[in-house]
Design a protein around this motif. Structure first.
Motif, PDB file in Angstrom:
ATOM      1  N   VAL A 173       0.854  -1.198   0.000  1.00 37.91           N
ATOM      2  CA  VAL A 173       0.000   0.000   0.000  1.00 37.91           C
ATOM      3  C   VAL A 173       0.882   1.238   0.000  1.00 37.91           C
ATOM      4  O   VAL A 173       1.794   1.371   0.814  1.00 37.91           O
ATOM      5  CB  VAL A 173      -0.936  -0.014   1.236  1.00 37.91           C
ATOM      6  N   CYS A 174       0.607   2.146  -0.923  1.00 41.96           N
ATOM      7  CA  CYS A 174       1.372   3.393  -1.041  1.00 41.96           C
ATOM      8  C   CYS A 174       1.225   4.208   0.253  1.00 41.96           C
ATOM      9  O   CYS A 174       0.116   4.594   0.624  1.00 41.96           O
ATOM     10  CB  CYS A 174       0.822   4.187  -2.231  1.00 41.96           C
TER      11      CYS A 174
ATOM     12  N   ARG B  68       2.224  16.099 -12.360  1.00 43.25           N
ATOM     13  CA  ARG B  68       1.211  15.067 -12.625  1.00 43.25           C
ATOM     14  C   ARG B  68      -0.033  15.692 -13.256  1.00 43.25           C
ATOM     15  O   ARG B  68      -0.655  15.107 -14.137  1.00 43.25           O
ATOM     16  CB  ARG B  68       0.856  14.328 -11.333  1.00 43.25           C
TER      17      ARG B  68
ATOM     18  N   GLY C 295      -9.723   4.525  -3.161  1.00 44.81           N
ATOM     19  CA  GLY C 295      -8.278   4.712  -2.962  1.00 44.81           C
ATOM     20  C   GLY C 295      -7.911   6.116  -3.403  1.00 44.81           C
ATOM     21  O   GLY C 295      -7.000   6.328  -4.191  1.00 44.81           O
ATOM     22  N   CYS C 296      -8.637   7.081  -2.836  1.00 45.46           N
ATOM     23  CA  CYS C 296      -8.526   8.484  -3.297  1.00 45.46           C
ATOM     24  C   CYS C 296      -7.155   9.088  -3.014  1.00 45.46           C
ATOM     25  O   CYS C 296      -6.768  10.071  -3.641  1.00 45.46           O
ATOM     26  CB  CYS C 296      -9.616   9.335  -2.657  1.00 45.46           C
ATOM     27  N   GLY C 297      -6.407   8.504  -2.045  1.00 45.73           N
ATOM     28  CA  GLY C 297      -5.120   9.101  -1.679  1.00 45.73           C
ATOM     29  C   GLY C 297      -5.329  10.540  -1.231  1.00 45.73           C
ATOM     30  O   GLY C 297      -6.325  10.862  -0.571  1.00 45.73           O
TER      31      GLY C 297
ATOM     32  N   ASP D   2     -10.612   5.751   1.351  1.00 45.87           N
ATOM     33  CA  ASP D   2      -9.235   5.265   1.444  1.00 45.87           C
ATOM     34  C   ASP D   2      -9.072   4.429   2.710  1.00 45.87           C
ATOM     35  O   ASP D   2      -9.792   4.612   3.689  1.00 45.87           O
ATOM     36  CB  ASP D   2      -8.223   6.416   1.428  1.00 45.87           C
ATOM     37  N   LEU D   3      -8.088   3.544   2.610  1.00 48.03           N
ATOM     38  CA  LEU D   3      -7.733   2.687   3.733  1.00 48.03           C
ATOM     39  C   LEU D   3      -7.001   3.485   4.812  1.00 48.03           C
ATOM     40  O   LEU D   3      -7.107   3.188   5.997  1.00 48.03           O
ATOM     41  CB  LEU D   3      -6.783   1.622   3.166  1.00 48.03           C
ATOM     42  N   GLN D   4      -6.256   4.493   4.386  1.00 51.94           N
ATOM     43  CA  GLN D   4      -5.363   5.197   5.314  1.00 51.94           C
ATOM     44  C   GLN D   4      -5.938   6.540   5.762  1.00 51.94           C
ATOM     45  O   GLN D   4      -6.205   7.425   4.928  1.00 51.94           O
ATOM     46  CB  GLN D   4      -4.017   5.459   4.636  1.00 51.94           C
TER      47      GLN D   4
ATOM     48  N   MET E  47      -4.152   9.685   4.441  1.00 48.68           N
ATOM     49  CA  MET E  47      -4.546  10.188   3.116  1.00 48.68           C
ATOM     50  C   MET E  47      -5.831  11.023   3.230  1.00 48.68           C
ATOM     51  O   MET E  47      -5.928  12.121   2.670  1.00 48.68           O
ATOM     52  CB  MET E  47      -4.771   9.030   2.140  1.00 48.68           C
TER      53      MET E  47
ATOM     54  N   CYS F 181     -12.107   3.107   4.435  1.00 42.82           N
ATOM     55  CA  CYS F 181     -12.394   1.703   4.103  1.00 42.82           C
ATOM     56  C   CYS F 181     -11.796   0.798   5.155  1.00 42.82           C
ATOM     57  O   CYS F 181     -10.817   1.144   5.810  1.00 42.82           O
ATOM     58  CB  CYS F 181     -11.762   1.329   2.768  1.00 42.82           C
TER      59      CYS F 181
ATOM     60  N   PHE G  92      -8.129   4.465  -9.576  1.00 38.36           N
ATOM     61  CA  PHE G  92      -6.900   4.917 -10.257  1.00 38.36           C
ATOM     62  C   PHE G  92      -5.703   4.526  -9.405  1.00 38.36           C
ATOM     63  O   PHE G  92      -5.563   4.974  -8.268  1.00 38.36           O
ATOM     64  CB  PHE G  92      -6.956   6.433 -10.442  1.00 38.36           C
ATOM     65  N   TYR G  93      -4.852   3.678  -9.943  1.00 42.22           N
ATOM     66  CA  TYR G  93      -3.625   3.231  -9.253  1.00 42.22           C
ATOM     67  C   TYR G  93      -3.922   2.530  -7.930  1.00 42.22           C
ATOM     68  O   TYR G  93      -3.128   2.633  -6.988  1.00 42.22           O
ATOM     69  CB  TYR G  93      -2.703   4.424  -8.939  1.00 42.22           C
ATOM     70  N   VAL G  94      -5.022   1.840  -7.811  1.00 43.01           N
ATOM     71  CA  VAL G  94      -5.331   1.224  -6.509  1.00 43.01           C
ATOM     72  C   VAL G  94      -5.530  -0.289  -6.589  1.00 43.01           C
ATOM     73  O   VAL G  94      -5.201  -1.002  -5.644  1.00 43.01           O
ATOM     74  CB  VAL G  94      -6.551   1.917  -5.838  1.00 43.01           C
TER      75      VAL G  94
ATOM     76  N   GLU H 255      -3.034  -2.794  -5.361  1.00 45.17           N
ATOM     77  CA  GLU H 255      -2.721  -2.780  -3.926  1.00 45.17           C
ATOM     78  C   GLU H 255      -3.687  -3.670  -3.132  1.00 45.17           C
ATOM     79  O   GLU H 255      -3.554  -3.783  -1.919  1.00 45.17           O
ATOM     80  CB  GLU H 255      -2.766  -1.343  -3.385  1.00 45.17           C
ATOM     81  N   ILE H 256      -4.649  -4.265  -3.836  1.00 42.59           N
ATOM     82  CA  ILE H 256      -5.700  -5.003  -3.135  1.00 42.59           C
ATOM     83  C   ILE H 256      -5.511  -6.516  -3.297  1.00 42.59           C
ATOM     84  O   ILE H 256      -5.434  -7.016  -4.414  1.00 42.59           O
ATOM     85  CB  ILE H 256      -7.078  -4.519  -3.653  1.00 42.59           C
TER      86      ILE H 256
HETATM   87  C1  LIG Z   1      -1.041   4.803  -5.318  1.00 40.43           C
HETATM   88  S1  LIG Z   1      -2.282   5.536  -4.323  1.00 40.43           S
HETATM   89  C2  LIG Z   1      -3.322   6.297  -5.561  1.00 40.43           C
HETATM   90  C3  LIG Z   1      -4.148   7.424  -5.020  1.00 40.43           C
HETATM   91  C4  LIG Z   1      -5.070   8.099  -6.034  1.00 40.43           C
HETATM   92  N1  LIG Z   1      -6.044   7.207  -6.588  1.00 40.43           N
HETATM   93  C5  LIG Z   1      -4.271   8.764  -7.114  1.00 40.43           C
HETATM   94  O1  LIG Z   1      -4.281   8.291  -8.267  1.00 40.43           O
HETATM   95  O2  LIG Z   1      -3.614   9.769  -6.806  1.00 40.43           O
HETATM   96  C6  LIG Z   1      -3.268   4.175  -3.805  1.00 40.43           C
HETATM   97  C7  LIG Z   1      -4.228   4.518  -2.679  1.00 40.43           C
HETATM   98  O3  LIG Z   1      -5.107   3.410  -2.493  1.00 40.43           O
HETATM   99  C8  LIG Z   1      -5.307   3.231  -1.105  1.00 40.43           C
HETATM  100  N2  LIG Z   1      -5.727   1.848  -0.850  1.00 40.43           N
HETATM  101  C9  LIG Z   1      -4.989   0.713  -0.902  1.00 40.43           C
HETATM  102  N3  LIG Z   1      -5.739  -0.360  -0.613  1.00 40.43           N
HETATM  103  C10 LIG Z   1      -7.001   0.105  -0.387  1.00 40.43           C
HETATM  104  C11 LIG Z   1      -8.221  -0.523  -0.032  1.00 40.43           C
HETATM  105  N4  LIG Z   1      -8.314  -1.829   0.162  1.00 40.43           N
HETATM  106  N5  LIG Z   1      -9.310   0.254   0.113  1.00 40.43           N
HETATM  107  C12 LIG Z   1      -9.219   1.600  -0.055  1.00 40.43           C
HETATM  108  N6  LIG Z   1      -8.082   2.254  -0.378  1.00 40.43           N
HETATM  109  C13 LIG Z   1      -6.986   1.511  -0.543  1.00 40.43           C
HETATM  110  C14 LIG Z   1      -3.970   3.589  -0.479  1.00 40.43           C
HETATM  111  O4  LIG Z   1      -4.114   3.918   0.878  1.00 40.43           O
HETATM  112  C15 LIG Z   1      -3.540   4.769  -1.350  1.00 40.43           C
HETATM  113  O5  LIG Z   1      -3.988   5.984  -0.825  1.00 40.43           O
END
Ligand SMILES: C[S@@+](CC[C@H](N)C(=O)[O-])C[C@H]1O[C@@H](n2cnc3c(N)ncnc32)[C@H](O)[C@@H]1O
Length: 183
Positions: free
Chosen positions: A6-7, A20, A44-46, A68-70, A73, A95, A112-114, A117-118
């Motif tokens: 996870v980022c 970006r 996974g809004c970051g 988001d999980l974190q 973020m 989440c 997007f980019y998430v 990570e799952i």
């Molecule tokens: C690489 S970042 C991308 C953030 C954003 N979507 C962007 O493009 O800027 C991935 C994000 O997904 C979140 N994430 C990872 N696993 C997740 C899950 N199971 N549920 C929700 N968020 C999650 C991470 O905490 C992180 O903030």
């Protein structure tokens, strides 16, 4: 599949900057999918690189659920929108591990980019399908180097197994994209 790292929230700055924005203009990427009054989910809004533009595009009658999980973020996103008109259009949602845990119906979902990570992608896609409005669309975008073509096609197989229909996503240089809908 890729490792499910996870980022960390400490790297949020790398996800939300002017370079970006120039390379991946959220307005240009998301314009075909979002309209005024929609409910959109940013999975996974970051730090909210896409969330703020999504909130602008759904307008005052729309809503963006930023998940988001974190907490770190979500806190960054809260600080970013605090005191702006976008604050009233965005719901921050934490989440759980392995579960989004939001109940509702989304016209549009951005992942997007998430996805990479799952760990259990099929379970995630099944939950996303349950949240998707009958005419809703789920846009998946994965990064070029981090996610191989093989990993992306395995992910699409998981989405199909969960009951989603796979369509073409937008062209984003070197990226893997797909637009998923109900069958
Ligand atoms: C690489 S970042 C991308 C953030 C954003 N979507 C962007 O493009 O800027 C991935 C994000 O997904 C979140 N994430 C990872 N696993 C997740 C899950 N199971 N549920 C929700 N968020 C999650 C991470 O905490 C992180 O903030």
């Amino acid at each position: 599949m890729n490792t499910h790292h996870v980022c960390p929230a400490a790297l949020a700055g790398a996800l939300d900057n002017r370079l970006r924005r120039w390379l991946q203009d959220p307005g240009r990427i998301l314009r075909p999918y979002l309209r005024e009054g929609m409910t959109a989910l940013d999975l996974g809004c970051g730090p909210g690189f896409f969330t703020v533009d999504m909130a602008r595009m759904v307008g005052p009658a729309g809503r963006v659920i930023a998940c988001d999980l974190q907490q770190g973020m979500l806190d960054r996103l809260r600080t970013k929108i605090s005191g702006t008109t976008m604050e009233g259009r965005v719901t921050l949602h934490r989440c759980e591990e392995g579960r989004i845990g939001w109940n509702g119906s989304a016209d549009f979902i951005l992942a997007f980019y998430v996805i990479h990570e799952i760990p259990d992608q099929q379970a995630l896609y099944a939950e996303l399908l349950s949240l998707l409005h009958p005419d809703g669309q789920l846009l998946v975008v994965e990064p070029p180097l981090h996610v191989s073509a093989r990993a992306f096609s395995q992910s699409m197989a998981a989405a199909e197994a969960a009951g989603l229909k796979i369509g073409s996503g937008p062209e984003i240089l070197w990226h893997k994209t797909a637009l998923l809908t109900r069958p």
